[in-house]
Design a protein around this motif. Sequence first.
Motif, PDB file in Angstrom:
ATOM      1  N   VAL A   5     -11.121   0.959   1.444  1.00  0.00           N
ATOM      2  CA  VAL A   5     -10.126   0.104   0.798  1.00  0.00           C
ATOM      3  C   VAL A   5     -10.787  -0.532  -0.417  1.00  0.00           C
ATOM      4  O   VAL A   5     -11.750  -1.296  -0.288  1.00  0.00           O
ATOM      5  CB  VAL A   5      -9.612  -0.981   1.766  1.00  0.00           C
ATOM      6  CG1 VAL A   5      -8.615  -1.890   1.058  1.00  0.00           C
ATOM      7  CG2 VAL A   5      -8.962  -0.335   2.977  1.00  0.00           C
ATOM      8  N   CYS A   6     -10.273  -0.197  -1.601  1.00  0.00           N
ATOM      9  CA  CYS A   6     -10.854  -0.665  -2.865  1.00  0.00           C
ATOM     10  C   CYS A   6      -9.838  -1.552  -3.585  1.00  0.00           C
ATOM     11  O   CYS A   6      -8.989  -1.043  -4.323  1.00  0.00           O
ATOM     12  CB  CYS A   6     -11.221   0.518  -3.753  1.00  0.00           C
ATOM     13  SG  CYS A   6     -12.295   1.736  -2.967  1.00  0.00           S
ATOM     14  N   PRO A   7      -9.887  -2.872  -3.383  1.00  0.00           N
ATOM     15  CA  PRO A   7      -8.861  -3.752  -3.932  1.00  0.00           C
ATOM     16  C   PRO A   7      -9.099  -4.165  -5.388  1.00  0.00           C
ATOM     17  O   PRO A   7      -8.864  -5.304  -5.773  1.00  0.00           O
ATOM     18  CB  PRO A   7      -8.943  -4.964  -2.994  1.00  0.00           C
ATOM     19  CG  PRO A   7     -10.367  -5.019  -2.595  1.00  0.00           C
ATOM     20  CD  PRO A   7     -10.850  -3.601  -2.549  1.00  0.00           C
ATOM     21  N   ARG A   8      -9.589  -3.255  -6.199  1.00  0.00           N
ATOM     22  CA  ARG A   8      -9.817  -3.503  -7.617  1.00  0.00           C
ATOM     23  C   ARG A   8      -9.399  -2.296  -8.436  1.00  0.00           C
ATOM     24  O   ARG A   8      -9.305  -1.176  -7.912  1.00  0.00           O
ATOM     25  CB  ARG A   8     -11.298  -3.805  -7.882  1.00  0.00           C
ATOM     26  CG  ARG A   8     -11.807  -5.097  -7.259  1.00  0.00           C
ATOM     27  CD  ARG A   8     -13.230  -5.359  -7.681  1.00  0.00           C
ATOM     28  NE  ARG A   8     -13.744  -6.608  -7.132  1.00  0.00           N
ATOM     29  CZ  ARG A   8     -14.956  -7.082  -7.401  1.00  0.00           C
ATOM     30  NH1 ARG A   8     -15.775  -6.394  -8.172  1.00  0.00           N
ATOM     31  NH2 ARG A   8     -15.344  -8.238  -6.863  1.00  0.00           N
ATOM     32  N   GLU A   9      -9.185  -2.530  -9.713  1.00  0.00           N
ATOM     33  CA  GLU A   9      -8.890  -1.409 -10.595  1.00  0.00           C
ATOM     34  C   GLU A   9     -10.116  -0.500 -10.656  1.00  0.00           C
ATOM     35  O   GLU A   9     -11.245  -0.986 -10.750  1.00  0.00           O
ATOM     36  CB  GLU A   9      -8.528  -1.919 -11.989  1.00  0.00           C
ATOM     37  CG  GLU A   9      -7.265  -2.769 -12.009  1.00  0.00           C
ATOM     38  CD  GLU A   9      -6.959  -3.309 -13.380  1.00  0.00           C
ATOM     39  OE1 GLU A   9      -7.781  -3.080 -14.306  1.00  0.00           O
ATOM     40  OE2 GLU A   9      -5.910  -3.959 -13.543  1.00  0.00           O
ATOM     41  N   PRO A  10      -9.912   0.816 -10.605  1.00  0.00           N
ATOM     42  CA  PRO A  10     -11.058   1.737 -10.546  1.00  0.00           C
ATOM     43  C   PRO A  10     -11.826   1.802 -11.861  1.00  0.00           C
ATOM     44  O   PRO A  10     -11.253   1.750 -12.946  1.00  0.00           O
ATOM     45  CB  PRO A  10     -10.392   3.080 -10.232  1.00  0.00           C
ATOM     46  CG  PRO A  10      -8.988   2.939 -10.745  1.00  0.00           C
ATOM     47  CD  PRO A  10      -8.616   1.506 -10.547  1.00  0.00           C
ATOM     48  N   MET A  35     -10.412   8.850   3.385  1.00  0.00           N
ATOM     49  CA  MET A  35      -9.328   8.398   2.525  1.00  0.00           C
ATOM     50  C   MET A  35      -9.810   7.198   1.719  1.00  0.00           C
ATOM     51  O   MET A  35     -10.487   6.309   2.240  1.00  0.00           O
ATOM     52  CB  MET A  35      -8.104   8.011   3.366  1.00  0.00           C
ATOM     53  CG  MET A  35      -6.937   7.477   2.556  1.00  0.00           C
ATOM     54  SD  MET A  35      -5.583   6.950   3.636  1.00  0.00           S
ATOM     55  CE  MET A  35      -5.116   8.540   4.336  1.00  0.00           C
ATOM     56  N   VAL A  36      -9.473   7.167   0.436  1.00  0.00           N
ATOM     57  CA  VAL A  36      -9.824   6.058  -0.443  1.00  0.00           C
ATOM     58  C   VAL A  36      -8.518   5.490  -0.996  1.00  0.00           C
ATOM     59  O   VAL A  36      -7.705   6.232  -1.570  1.00  0.00           O
ATOM     60  CB  VAL A  36     -10.740   6.508  -1.592  1.00  0.00           C
ATOM     61  CG1 VAL A  36     -11.179   5.305  -2.423  1.00  0.00           C
ATOM     62  CG2 VAL A  36     -11.958   7.255  -1.056  1.00  0.00           C
ATOM     63  N   VAL A  37      -8.309   4.173  -0.821  1.00  0.00           N
ATOM     64  CA  VAL A  37      -7.037   3.554  -1.189  1.00  0.00           C
ATOM     65  C   VAL A  37      -7.250   2.471  -2.243  1.00  0.00           C
ATOM     66  O   VAL A  37      -8.059   1.550  -2.034  1.00  0.00           O
ATOM     67  CB  VAL A  37      -6.327   2.946   0.037  1.00  0.00           C
ATOM     68  CG1 VAL A  37      -4.945   2.439  -0.350  1.00  0.00           C
ATOM     69  CG2 VAL A  37      -6.225   3.963   1.162  1.00  0.00           C
ATOM     70  N   PHE A  38      -6.535   2.579  -3.361  1.00  0.00           N
ATOM     71  CA  PHE A  38      -6.581   1.598  -4.439  1.00  0.00           C
ATOM     72  C   PHE A  38      -5.255   0.841  -4.504  1.00  0.00           C
ATOM     73  O   PHE A  38      -4.238   1.306  -3.981  1.00  0.00           O
ATOM     74  CB  PHE A  38      -6.849   2.295  -5.773  1.00  0.00           C
ATOM     75  CG  PHE A  38      -8.258   2.787  -5.931  1.00  0.00           C
ATOM     76  CD1 PHE A  38      -9.227   1.985  -6.503  1.00  0.00           C
ATOM     77  CD2 PHE A  38      -8.612   4.056  -5.496  1.00  0.00           C
ATOM     78  CE1 PHE A  38     -10.535   2.439  -6.640  1.00  0.00           C
ATOM     79  CE2 PHE A  38      -9.913   4.523  -5.628  1.00  0.00           C
ATOM     80  CZ  PHE A  38     -10.880   3.710  -6.206  1.00  0.00           C
ATOM     81  N   LEU A  70      -5.548   7.687  -2.598  1.00  0.00           N
ATOM     82  CA  LEU A  70      -4.212   7.121  -2.793  1.00  0.00           C
ATOM     83  C   LEU A  70      -4.343   5.924  -3.721  1.00  0.00           C
ATOM     84  O   LEU A  70      -5.146   5.019  -3.463  1.00  0.00           O
ATOM     85  CB  LEU A  70      -3.611   6.669  -1.462  1.00  0.00           C
ATOM     86  CG  LEU A  70      -3.663   7.654  -0.289  1.00  0.00           C
ATOM     87  CD1 LEU A  70      -3.085   7.016   0.963  1.00  0.00           C
ATOM     88  CD2 LEU A  70      -2.921   8.929  -0.622  1.00  0.00           C
ATOM     89  N   LEU A  71      -3.573   5.906  -4.794  1.00  0.00           N
ATOM     90  CA  LEU A  71      -3.652   4.784  -5.711  1.00  0.00           C
ATOM     91  C   LEU A  71      -2.277   4.448  -6.271  1.00  0.00           C
ATOM     92  O   LEU A  71      -1.469   5.337  -6.546  1.00  0.00           O
ATOM     93  CB  LEU A  71      -4.618   5.074  -6.866  1.00  0.00           C
ATOM     94  CG  LEU A  71      -4.217   6.155  -7.866  1.00  0.00           C
ATOM     95  CD1 LEU A  71      -4.731   5.798  -9.249  1.00  0.00           C
ATOM     96  CD2 LEU A  71      -4.802   7.507  -7.431  1.00  0.00           C
ATOM     97  N   VAL A 208      -2.724   0.267   6.523  1.00  0.00           N
ATOM     98  CA  VAL A 208      -3.785   0.045   5.539  1.00  0.00           C
ATOM     99  C   VAL A 208      -3.178  -0.641   4.318  1.00  0.00           C
ATOM    100  O   VAL A 208      -2.190  -0.166   3.761  1.00  0.00           O
ATOM    101  CB  VAL A 208      -4.439   1.382   5.117  1.00  0.00           C
ATOM    102  CG1 VAL A 208      -5.538   1.133   4.084  1.00  0.00           C
ATOM    103  CG2 VAL A 208      -4.993   2.115   6.333  1.00  0.00           C
ATOM    104  N   ARG A 209      -3.768  -1.769   3.919  1.00  0.00           N
ATOM    105  CA  ARG A 209      -3.294  -2.505   2.751  1.00  0.00           C
ATOM    106  C   ARG A 209      -4.413  -2.605   1.728  1.00  0.00           C
ATOM    107  O   ARG A 209      -5.510  -3.041   2.036  1.00  0.00           O
ATOM    108  CB  ARG A 209      -2.841  -3.921   3.140  1.00  0.00           C
ATOM    109  CG  ARG A 209      -1.731  -3.969   4.142  1.00  0.00           C
ATOM    110  CD  ARG A 209      -1.449  -5.390   4.594  1.00  0.00           C
ATOM    111  NE  ARG A 209      -0.850  -6.187   3.531  1.00  0.00           N
ATOM    112  CZ  ARG A 209      -1.461  -7.165   2.876  1.00  0.00           C
ATOM    113  NH1 ARG A 209      -2.711  -7.465   3.167  1.00  0.00           N
ATOM    114  NH2 ARG A 209      -0.834  -7.837   1.939  1.00  0.00           N
ATOM    115  N   SER A 210      -4.104  -2.219   0.483  1.00  0.00           N
ATOM    116  CA  SER A 210      -5.036  -2.422  -0.619  1.00  0.00           C
ATOM    117  C   SER A 210      -4.315  -3.269  -1.656  1.00  0.00           C
ATOM    118  O   SER A 210      -3.337  -2.825  -2.261  1.00  0.00           O
ATOM    119  CB  SER A 210      -5.470  -1.088  -1.229  1.00  0.00           C
ATOM    120  OG  SER A 210      -6.414  -1.303  -2.262  1.00  0.00           O
ATOM    121  N   SER A 211      -4.789  -4.502  -1.830  1.00  0.00           N
ATOM    122  CA  SER A 211      -4.069  -5.460  -2.663  1.00  0.00           C
ATOM    123  C   SER A 211      -4.942  -5.971  -3.794  1.00  0.00           C
ATOM    124  O   SER A 211      -6.071  -6.407  -3.577  1.00  0.00           O
ATOM    125  CB  SER A 211      -3.576  -6.637  -1.811  1.00  0.00           C
ATOM    126  OG  SER A 211      -3.018  -7.647  -2.623  1.00  0.00           O
TER     127      SER A 211
END
Length: 283
Positions: A5-10, A35-38, A70-71, A208-211
């Motif tokens: 879970v990556c809660p920042r702009e890539p 899985m990588v979630v933005f 997923l972004l 899964v939540r990426s905020s």
Amino acid sequence: MMVYVCPREPNASQIAHVAKSIKATAETYVVDDVMVVFPETCVNWTVEGEESEGQRALIELSTSSQAMILLGAWFPTAGEGYRNAVVVLENGTVAAVVDKMHQVPFVESRPVGTALLKKLGWIPTAAIRDVAPTQRLEIDAWKRGKLAVSLGVCYDIFFGGTFRRFPARTVGLSVCCLDESFDSTGVFRKLSSLHARLRAVEFRQPMVRSSLGGRSGVTDPDGSQLDPVEVTEAYSVYLVRPRFTETVYERWGDWFPLLCCGVGIVAASITLTRACAVWGNGR
């Protein structure tokens, strides 16, 4: 499966750390998928023209790590305008684009009276965006073996129907990409966290939540928060077990809880009526 879970702009540096971690954790844990979630609207996706640094890094990550990415992104339509959507990247290509189902009134959608409210100065001009109409749902594109993911964006987390529209027999977990950086009071963050728990319990599967600017993480099917196995400033890593049980709510929708509420109200009314009658007779 392993979920980042990556809660920042890539950006290139962040994604390089994610790639390094994926390689390291693969030697420690035995997992079927990564899985990588933005978060929501973290990238203005370019189909034609020069790609941004973040977009190039994401494509490279999905190619080198074999991870499903997923972004939330502004994704261009065939004509003019952009869609607020979740982009699914696999093997360096866009496998699917799933649109936001519930748009923000007066910002992403234009109900009757919007022009008048704008003229009166009750809606800031900067708040109004031109968002392209929702496109058809791409259901089959992001299946990986037996696993599919039900996807939502921002306000979609408030509506169970958003996640119920996917084929229940193959969905193992739900994902929602959010941008809560606007929420100065914290009210929206609290509400979306509550609804994340509701969605997890309703469907008996991880949420899964990426905020961006909000609360990110993974909610277990029992409504509790899953503890990460690794935490950094750029990402958190979770070991998630998908669940494929189809619940009564998933099959019947809102009719079941509404029926339960109706039965409860009727039963309470009958009990109250009888209690009043007994009390009246006693007098």
